[in-house]
Design a protein around this motif. Sequence first.
Motif, PDB file in Angstrom:
ATOM      1  N   MET A 123       0.838  -1.194   0.000  1.00 42.66           N
ATOM      2  CA  MET A 123       0.000   0.000   0.000  1.00 42.66           C
ATOM      3  C   MET A 123       0.875   1.246   0.000  1.00 42.66           C
ATOM      4  O   MET A 123       1.897   1.297   0.679  1.00 42.66           O
ATOM      5  N   ASP A 124       0.475   2.256  -0.766  1.00 50.09           N
ATOM      6  CA  ASP A 124       1.113   3.563  -0.736  1.00 50.09           C
ATOM      7  C   ASP A 124       0.561   4.295   0.476  1.00 50.09           C
ATOM      8  O   ASP A 124      -0.565   4.801   0.466  1.00 50.09           O
ATOM      9  N   MET A 125       1.349   4.361   1.561  1.00 52.27           N
ATOM     10  CA  MET A 125       0.829   4.863   2.818  1.00 52.27           C
ATOM     11  C   MET A 125       0.490   6.351   2.751  1.00 52.27           C
ATOM     12  O   MET A 125      -0.469   6.804   3.378  1.00 52.27           O
ATOM     13  N   GLY A 126       1.266   7.117   1.985  1.00 47.52           N
ATOM     14  CA  GLY A 126       0.954   8.530   1.845  1.00 47.52           C
ATOM     15  C   GLY A 126      -0.389   8.749   1.169  1.00 47.52           C
ATOM     16  O   GLY A 126      -1.216   9.556   1.627  1.00 47.52           O
ATOM     17  N   GLN A 127      -0.628   8.027   0.090  1.00 45.58           N
ATOM     18  CA  GLN A 127      -1.898   8.154  -0.613  1.00 45.58           C
ATOM     19  C   GLN A 127      -3.041   7.611   0.231  1.00 45.58           C
ATOM     20  O   GLN A 127      -4.144   8.171   0.251  1.00 45.58           O
ATOM     21  N   LEU A 128      -2.773   6.514   0.954  1.00 48.56           N
ATOM     22  CA  LEU A 128      -3.811   5.934   1.790  1.00 48.56           C
ATOM     23  C   LEU A 128      -4.226   6.900   2.905  1.00 48.56           C
ATOM     24  O   LEU A 128      -5.403   7.013   3.237  1.00 48.56           O
ATOM     25  N   ARG A 129      -3.250   7.617   3.467  1.00 45.06           N
ATOM     26  CA  ARG A 129      -3.574   8.595   4.495  1.00 45.06           C
ATOM     27  C   ARG A 129      -4.457   9.703   3.925  1.00 45.06           C
ATOM     28  O   ARG A 129      -5.415  10.141   4.571  1.00 45.06           O
ATOM     29  N   LYS A 130      -4.164  10.157   2.725  1.00 46.74           N
ATOM     30  CA  LYS A 130      -4.997  11.171   2.084  1.00 46.74           C
ATOM     31  C   LYS A 130      -6.405  10.644   1.851  1.00 46.74           C
ATOM     32  O   LYS A 130      -7.397  11.353   2.048  1.00 46.74           O
ATOM     33  N   THR A 131      -6.499   9.384   1.425  1.00 46.77           N
ATOM     34  CA  THR A 131      -7.815   8.785   1.183  1.00 46.77           C
ATOM     35  C   THR A 131      -8.594   8.661   2.486  1.00 46.77           C
ATOM     36  O   THR A 131      -9.786   8.997   2.552  1.00 46.77           O
ATOM     37  N   PHE A 132      -7.933   8.197   3.535  1.00 45.03           N
ATOM     38  CA  PHE A 132      -8.584   8.082   4.841  1.00 45.03           C
ATOM     39  C   PHE A 132      -9.029   9.448   5.347  1.00 45.03           C
ATOM     40  O   PHE A 132     -10.163   9.603   5.823  1.00 45.03           O
ATOM     41  N   ASP A 133      -8.156  10.428   5.243  1.00 45.21           N
ATOM     42  CA  ASP A 133      -8.496  11.771   5.707  1.00 45.21           C
ATOM     43  C   ASP A 133      -9.709  12.321   4.963  1.00 45.21           C
ATOM     44  O   ASP A 133     -10.622  12.896   5.565  1.00 45.21           O
ATOM     45  N   GLY A 134      -9.702  12.142   3.647  1.00 49.63           N
ATOM     46  CA  GLY A 134     -10.790  12.697   2.854  1.00 49.63           C
ATOM     47  C   GLY A 134     -12.114  11.988   3.071  1.00 49.63           C
ATOM     48  O   GLY A 134     -13.164  12.630   3.180  1.00 49.63           O
ATOM     49  N   GLN A 135     -12.074  10.657   3.152  1.00 53.12           N
ATOM     50  CA  GLN A 135     -13.318   9.893   3.232  1.00 53.12           C
ATOM     51  C   GLN A 135     -13.847   9.776   4.656  1.00 53.12           C
ATOM     52  O   GLN A 135     -15.047   9.960   4.888  1.00 53.12           O
ATOM     53  N   ILE A 136     -12.989   9.464   5.613  1.00 57.68           N
ATOM     54  CA  ILE A 136     -13.442   9.163   6.975  1.00 57.68           C
ATOM     55  C   ILE A 136     -13.437  10.394   7.871  1.00 57.68           C
ATOM     56  O   ILE A 136     -14.381  10.612   8.648  1.00 57.68           O
ATOM     57  N   ARG A 137     -12.421  11.222   7.783  1.00 64.78           N
ATOM     58  CA  ARG A 137     -12.337  12.378   8.673  1.00 64.78           C
ATOM     59  C   ARG A 137     -13.048  13.595   8.069  1.00 64.78           C
ATOM     60  O   ARG A 137     -14.072  14.036   8.576  1.00 64.78           O
ATOM     61  N   ARG A 138     -12.516  14.119   6.989  1.00 59.52           N
ATOM     62  CA  ARG A 138     -13.126  15.306   6.369  1.00 59.52           C
ATOM     63  C   ARG A 138     -14.528  15.010   5.868  1.00 59.52           C
ATOM     64  O   ARG A 138     -15.434  15.864   5.923  1.00 59.52           O
ATOM     65  N   GLY A 139     -14.762  13.797   5.423  1.00 49.74           N
ATOM     66  CA  GLY A 139     -16.066  13.443   4.869  1.00 49.74           C
ATOM     67  C   GLY A 139     -17.102  13.060   5.892  1.00 49.74           C
ATOM     68  O   GLY A 139     -18.229  12.688   5.539  1.00 49.74           O
ATOM     69  N   ALA A 140     -16.772  13.145   7.191  1.00 52.24           N
ATOM     70  CA  ALA A 140     -17.699  12.700   8.233  1.00 52.24           C
ATOM     71  C   ALA A 140     -18.849  13.662   8.466  1.00 52.24           C
ATOM     72  O   ALA A 140     -19.871  13.285   9.045  1.00 52.24           O
ATOM     73  N   GLY A 141     -18.703  14.898   8.039  1.00 48.07           N
ATOM     74  CA  GLY A 141     -19.769  15.874   8.275  1.00 48.07           C
ATOM     75  C   GLY A 141     -19.370  17.234   7.761  1.00 48.07           C
ATOM     76  O   GLY A 141     -18.271  17.416   7.212  1.00 48.07           O
ATOM     77  N   PRO A 142     -20.224  18.235   7.936  1.00 46.05           N
ATOM     78  CA  PRO A 142     -19.912  19.589   7.448  1.00 46.05           C
ATOM     79  C   PRO A 142     -18.794  20.231   8.253  1.00 46.05           C
ATOM     80  O   PRO A 142     -18.606  19.946   9.437  1.00 46.05           O
ATOM     81  N   VAL A 143     -18.059  21.117   7.605  1.00 42.80           N
ATOM     82  CA  VAL A 143     -17.005  21.864   8.274  1.00 42.80           C
ATOM     83  C   VAL A 143     -17.610  23.094   8.938  1.00 42.80           C
ATOM     84  O   VAL A 143     -18.371  23.838   8.316  1.00 42.80           O
TER      85      VAL A 143
END
Length: 258
Positions: free
Chosen positions: A1-21
């Motif tokens: 796994m590309d850990m840098g890209q995976l972190r971006k994906t996790f951040d975008g989908q699970i953290r940032r995507g969890a609700g409105p800012v």
Amino acid sequence: MDMGQLRKTFDGQIRRGAGPVTAEGVVRLVEGDGPNGWAGVVWSGFTAEEGAQADRAIAAQRTWLRSPEGKGREFEWKLYSYDLPADLPDRLTAAGFVAEPPETLMVAEIAALPTDTPVPEGVQLEPVTDAAGVHLIADVHDQAFGTESARLRERLLAEVGGPDVEMTVAMAGERPVCGARMEFHPGTEFASLWGGGTVEEWRGRGIYRALVAHRARIAAARGCRYLQVDASDQSRPILERLGFAALAVTTPYILAAD
């Protein structure tokens, strides 16, 4: 796994995507009602130079906690080791937040995980579909972790039978010896693993590994690509052997209600 890209994906989908800012630049989740409800910041988008903006966001959470919606709740700011600014932990501490023990965010691609791990002899995995099953999970959680689980019990009672959570209890005859759950995040590639604590006399027999495999099969059937878990020091070595990789360290910063 590309850990840098995976972190971006996790951040975008699970953290940032969890609700409105919010206006202060964070994502705040609110779950449940009253004193057993949970609320917390799960994402912040500050840069290294935005310390003052971080302070304003921290102050805003304290103000919200005194509002009718927030009053009486325990509040968590979930900090990830790559969050900015670098002194954000110090800023949270200065504002009255208290750090709890850190955990390791671990992620695995489901296709690479072993999914045929059997349960040990004398143990059966049973789905939890009603309040009676929830109480079994909560009871075994109390025994395994030595904590009182009123908040967890309330949350699981509200979630049981829902489409985005899967709960399982490991039974040795009539006794629950391990309980775990998995949460799905519609619109993302991830499912999250929670729980998995085993009562002391049943540890070391492979129940936790069997529960990971069991949930991996379910997640694969649901079309998920990744499993993620906030791992304790006890579960991290097991997960590493199964193929999970460390993505970050997470630290809950808790602010008690006034």
